[in-house]
Design a protein around this motif. Sequence first.
Motif, mmCIF file in Angstrom:
data_model
loop_
_atom_site.group_PDB
_atom_site.id
_atom_site.type_symbol
_atom_site.label_atom_id
_atom_site.label_comp_id
_atom_site.label_asym_id
_atom_site.label_seq_id
_atom_site.Cartn_x
_atom_site.Cartn_y
_atom_site.Cartn_z
ATOM 1 N N ALA A 1 -8.754 53.378 -41.475
ATOM 2 C CA ALA A 1 -9.060 51.947 -41.426
ATOM 3 C C ALA A 1 -10.487 51.716 -40.951
ATOM 4 N N GLU B 1 -6.935 52.982 -34.170
ATOM 5 C CA GLU B 1 -6.757 54.245 -33.473
ATOM 6 C C GLU B 1 -5.701 55.106 -34.163
ATOM 7 N N LYS C 1 -4.618 54.781 -37.321
ATOM 8 C CA LYS C 1 -4.919 55.037 -38.727
ATOM 9 C C LYS C 1 -6.408 55.270 -38.904
ATOM 10 N N PRO C 2 -6.846 56.523 -38.839
ATOM 11 C CA PRO C 2 -8.274 56.826 -38.872
ATOM 12 C C PRO C 2 -8.994 56.297 -40.118
#
Lengths: 276, 276, 276, 276, 276, 276
Positions: free
Chosen positions: A246, A241, A243-244
């Motif tokens: 990932a 959430e 770190k977009p």
Amino acid sequence: NQLFSCEGEVIGQVNGLTVVSYGDASFGLPSRISVTAHYGSGEITDIERDVELGGAIHSKGVLILTSYLKARFGAEHPLRFAANIAFEQSYSGVDGDSASLGELCGLLSAIGKLPVTQSLGITGSVNQFGEVQPIGGVNEKIEGFFAACQLKGLTGHQGVIIPVQNIRHLMLREDVLAAIRAGRFRIHAVSRVEEAIELLLGRPAGVMDAEGSYPEGSVFAAVAERFAVWHDAEKDDDEDEDKPAAAVVPVPVAVAASGESRATAVRRRHRGVNKH
Amino acid sequence: NQLFSCEGEVIGQVNGLTVVSYGDASFGLPSRISVTAHYGSGEITDIERDVELGGAIHSKGVLILTSYLKARFGAEHPLRFAANIAFEQSYSGVDGDSASLGELCGLLSAIGKLPVTQSLGITGSVNQFGEVQPIGGVNEKIEGFFAACQLKGLTGHQGVIIPVQNIRHLMLREDVLAAIRAGRFRIHAVSRVEEAIELLLGRPAGVMDAEGSYPEGSVFAAVAERFAVWHDAEKDDDEDEDKPAAAVVPVPVAVAASGESRATAVRRRHRGVNKH
Amino acid sequence: NQLFSCEGEVIGQVNGLTVVSYGDASFGLPSRISVTAHYGSGEITDIERDVELGGAIHSKGVLILTSYLKARFGAEHPLRFAANIAFEQSYSGVDGDSASLGELCGLLSAIGKLPVTQSLGITGSVNQFGEVQPIGGVNEKIEGFFAACQLKGLTGHQGVIIPVQNIRHLMLREDVLAAIRAGRFRIHAVSRVEEAIELLLGRPAGVMDAEGSYPEGSVFAAVAERFAVWHDAEKDDDEDEDKPAAAVVPVPVAVAASGESRATAVRRRHRGVNKH
Amino acid sequence: NQLFSCEGEVIGQVNGLTVVSYGDASFGLPSRISVTAHYGSGEITDIERDVELGGAIHSKGVLILTSYLKARFGAEHPLRFAANIAFEQSYSGVDGDSASLGELCGLLSAIGKLPVTQSLGITGSVNQFGEVQPIGGVNEKIEGFFAACQLKGLTGHQGVIIPVQNIRHLMLREDVLAAIRAGRFRIHAVSRVEEAIELLLGRPAGVMDAEGSYPEGSVFAAVAERFAVWHDAEKDDDEDEDKPAAAVVPVPVAVAASGESRATAVRRRHRGVNKH
Amino acid sequence: NQLFSCEGEVIGQVNGLTVVSYGDASFGLPSRISVTAHYGSGEITDIERDVELGGAIHSKGVLILTSYLKARFGAEHPLRFAANIAFEQSYSGVDGDSASLGELCGLLSAIGKLPVTQSLGITGSVNQFGEVQPIGGVNEKIEGFFAACQLKGLTGHQGVIIPVQNIRHLMLREDVLAAIRAGRFRIHAVSRVEEAIELLLGRPAGVMDAEGSYPEGSVFAAVAERFAVWHDAEKDDDEDEDKPAAAVVPVPVAVAASGESRATAVRRRHRGVNKH
Amino acid sequence: NQLFSCEGEVIGQVNGLTVVSYGDASFGLPSRISVTAHYGSGEITDIERDVELGGAIHSKGVLILTSYLKARFGAEHPLRFAANIAFEQSYSGVDGDSASLGELCGLLSAIGKLPVTQSLGITGSVNQFGEVQPIGGVNEKIEGFFAACQLKGLTGHQGVIIPVQNIRHLMLREDVLAAIRAGRFRIHAVSRVEEAIELLLGRPAGVMDAEGSYPEGSVFAAVAERFAVWHDAEKDDDEDEDKPAAAVVPVPVAVAASGESRATAVRRRHRGVNKH
Ligand SMILES: [Ca+2]
Ligand SMILES: [Ca+2]
Ligand SMILES: [Ca+2]
Ligand SMILES: [Ca+2]
Ligand SMILES: [Ca+2]
Ligand SMILES: [Ca+2]
Ligand SMILES: [Ca+2]
Ligand SMILES: [Ca+2]
Ligand SMILES: [Ca+2]
Ligand SMILES: [Ca+2]
Ligand SMILES: [Ca+2]
Ligand SMILES: [Ca+2]
């Protein structure tokens, strides 16, 4: 019409033993207990209770084994899992707590992903501390499982697990006694859940060491490791959430540099912790 | 007055089979099962149960298929979906778990957005591991679906899916047997949900490979992909909250540079993961 | 004593049709359905059910129309709304699902802020996919609405919406038939909710295009736009929390530079998205 | 033994009218409705319903006035309030929706902190859109309130608010008619809640302008302002959490530099917004 | 067998008065009300209601005093507390709202940590605005408390608090009247909760000033201060989460530099706010 | 068939005392109370109540001891724990509050991880402030525990804890009196829970000092320390979420530099706080 198997091994599936009465006669029948486990927020669904097919004593048994599990594995932190316990093809209600020992073993099997032998039937009640408590109808239950095995063919590996307190109630039919004497059927009397675990799952339950870890290869180590994976999954989910970039799908992704998948790394790390 | 169709294919819609009794007579009738799926927090609404038109055994069946779904697709992370299961135009209550196999197929259809053939009726119960369990009234159910198809016109593609354990109960009317012998009607006996899925949805269910992915084009791959989209939607939603400049409406927005919509990119990425 | 209107148009208000029985006689009466919508977390309050004045079949109808709405507009993200459905001045309980088509139209009206014509009465049940299902008492319902309109004065625009399957049950009183033949009263038979929407709300329901948008001016576009405003409101609310200097009251504030209010900008942006 | 007052004004307190029956006789009695409002998450506690002293129709009335309030003031954002509605010294159950108009006025009074005149009794039901619906026992209710006022002493300002539809049911006792003719008692017939608000709270309800604001000094402006204060309180509360140095107690603190309290500033800002 | 004390003072403990009937005879008995308060999310547990030993009227009384408390202290922000109200050694159910005045005083005592005198018994009902309402059995209640005090020994400080409206029902036994005339027993008639508070807690309830504060030393100031401590505790708790280095245990820690504990500083700050 | 032990010590396990009636005869029997505690959000599961085997008075007793625990240890902050209380091998329902004193001791044992002596049986009810209240059947209960000990063999350390108010009801059988006179069995009469704690857990309960801490080695210090560990566990859990690199599994990890495990450091820190 009942699905029944007394050979091989299955994750989350246990041969429970029940007694059925018709008029004056009462006889034993195996009853399949099935358990699944998945990510969740700590709830154990007693399916019989949920649909009002389970009596109060059965529900109490499931609450007690839930307490045992949470006090052992969730003493100091939340458990991010859910489990579902069902009596398969049971359509007319269950009661009594004599299945709670088997249900607890099935639950540990489903969580630890360790298969349960189908060669053994099990009856017994368990308290909040893992002690086995006596049950009723021990002879009918043993004879019922023996008869069911005979129909499928005795393999020499079959038998039943009963509470140690019920030994004094044993008054078995001659054919069952003969099979026992001939080593073709066995009765295992247990006084703690750890003994039942070892018989059903084929490896030691595991004794916690001073650092709070369980021996590698033990059932409790596998269960603790699964709880750690779930705990980590929650963390990963939150990281995603934040770190977009990932990966969203929580399935293993190969990490090029190390030549090792992330899941393997996670598992190795927890195993390391357990080895302490 | 019942809406009924035994041709074409529809997402989330399955021809279930029921038995109705009037005095001494009992006969089979098709019963439409419908399922919708959308973003949510994991709840499956058994509409019959919710309004107290469903009996305990039916409710148990829905809980068990829910366990199956969550243990297969949500083993290690939360599932951000909701689904609703209804018996259409059923006004007097349902019971029994003989619809659970069809309900599970309808649920997978609604989640994976894959249509279900309306040419087949289905009856069967399913356990937590996807094994099919026998049901009652198999002859009446088959004859009822056959009669309903006859009224609409036999196409040669019609038939029923039944549990393999019910084969030995088959004692069908002569006209049905004749149609079967003539290849104008078919009986499919299944022992696992994957076989029913393939028959109803027209593609393989899919076997999980070592990396935890399903083969491209399989039903389970489509279902896993939808769960990934929902998971991603939650992430996007949180991103939107944190980044006020981002688009709020969760519909695809063209990404100028890459010449590819964001949704397509998401889909491609997950598909990639599934291919592993 | 019943408030009743068969002229003009009102947001969220629909003329339902009911049948009342006294001894042997049964006759139709219009029944006002009212719906309000506001910011919330996805709950639709079936007021009759909440106070136990609604029967199981009526409750089932509302659950099914809720499924329809959420599967269409909330397939991939949460819906931040709430709605309330009531039978006005109904004091003795309702049952049956024959109001669900009208309730769904009233719900879409309240969400999209589009008025419903009061000239038409409506009866019909709807399934999870928007298909209309037949209902009972079609003649009494039509005659009852006709009589109520006659009392208020026939305008020539009045009529009823019924399920297409009920055409074959039509056996109307001569005076009603005469009015129909004279073009002073109309019967509209529909097979999908979209047809009822167009009749009651006076504009097309709207077909989703390949980008997932609805045509400008359609009912579904207005509904999708309102959901986008609610979604945005949640975002704004979070922004307020994080940026203390921002305005707290969620009413439009003029933006000096652009000469355009923020609300207008929001609306324009979503409309743009829908046009894709 | 009933607390009763027909003079002065009190915030959140309304003189409702009820009918009591003893054998063949039935007569009217005033019944005090009290409402409190405070910070919360949107729940309105119908105290009679909560303790199972309220019938289904009364509960329905409270749900409907709740819908009215939320649709008017919470259309696009959450309302951070709670309210409690009680029938004081009522010990044997209430039913019917004839108090809902008075309850809604009491609720607006408690939220907006505007006092309600005790000189007027009120009876009437309200729908989701604020329209007044007729009630039963209008004559007994009026006569009962008149008698209660007589006991306390007629002031010339007393009277009752009734639904406009009930005018045709009026058949009052001669002494009440005489008092009315002499201008010592008044009957106010209303068709919308706004009229009742103006009579009970002594200022106009307020019509929303194009910017979504209400006229300064109107009841709806005061209510909207209180909702804005609550919304702001939530924001302040979150700010406090994030900024440990900020004051924790949510009571006004003088701001040295500006010579104006923070609460005043908040009020001015919202008033400004409402004036747009 | 009842624990009873009519001397000294105890936090959260109040001498309620009840009437017991045996056949034709009915007599009064003191009944100990106990209240505890702690950190929580706003819930007040009416223990009698929770275990279904409390009747509807008693439950209504507790809801009403809850409204009073929240409207007074939580009008503009959430209250982070919980409280529990019990009738000690009461095993057969309670009903009526005549204990609500005493329960409210016990609640304020537990929250503000101010002791309640055990010399006084109390009976009376309270409405949402703090007005006292009359109750039944006033003579039996007074005589019962008098008798209980006599058994323990009259101290000259004992007496009862009753609603002012019940003065006209007084018809006491000669021995009680004699004790009253001799100044060895007292009857306090109150019309608002503030009067009962001052009698039971031995200090003024406190009138809110223009800044929203209560006078130093008043009961309401102590209660408001405790709510501020709870509010602050929530803030500290969140700070701990965000600042891993901060102390976790929420007990006072000496602050070296200032020579003043943090808790003292917190208290001083709020007191300052209250003094405004 | 009952598991029973009157020697040694066990964490969370207490010998309760019950009375059983058969026709005219009634006699006492020991009844094992078991309690587990783990991480959670503050809920205490009364297992008997949960499965509807516990009566209202028993449930009230558990609510009251819960209030005692939360008011003492959670007065100013949330308690992150859960506990489960069961009557082992009790299959037919329990009622009365005479077990609440023993249940509270078992709860403190489970939380503080301090063993309970099995040599003593306990009966008594407790109020919200820790005062002991009298119970019924004191003679049967004592005689029943004496008989059970005799069967296992009197060790000279056995005895019972009873409420001080029940001393006057003592009328024991001659053999029990003889054992008491011979010093082979003891009756401990207590008036507060702290006295029972000291007898059952073998160390002082502990008196809170001016800084809010309990003396090292006391039961309340151990309980407070466990609550601090749970509070810290929540914090660690949040830290893990925010710092992906941190260890996820909440078991001690050796800190190389300091030569001290983190858990030890945590424990030392809290102990330090308690020492203040
Ligand atoms: Ca997430
Ligand atoms: Ca997060
Ligand atoms: Ca979000
Ligand atoms: Ca967020
Ligand atoms: Ca906010
Ligand atoms: Ca938000
Ligand atoms: Ca806060
Ligand atoms: Ca916050
Ligand atoms: Ca915290
Ligand atoms: Ca936080
Ligand atoms: Ca976490
Ligand atoms: Ca946390």
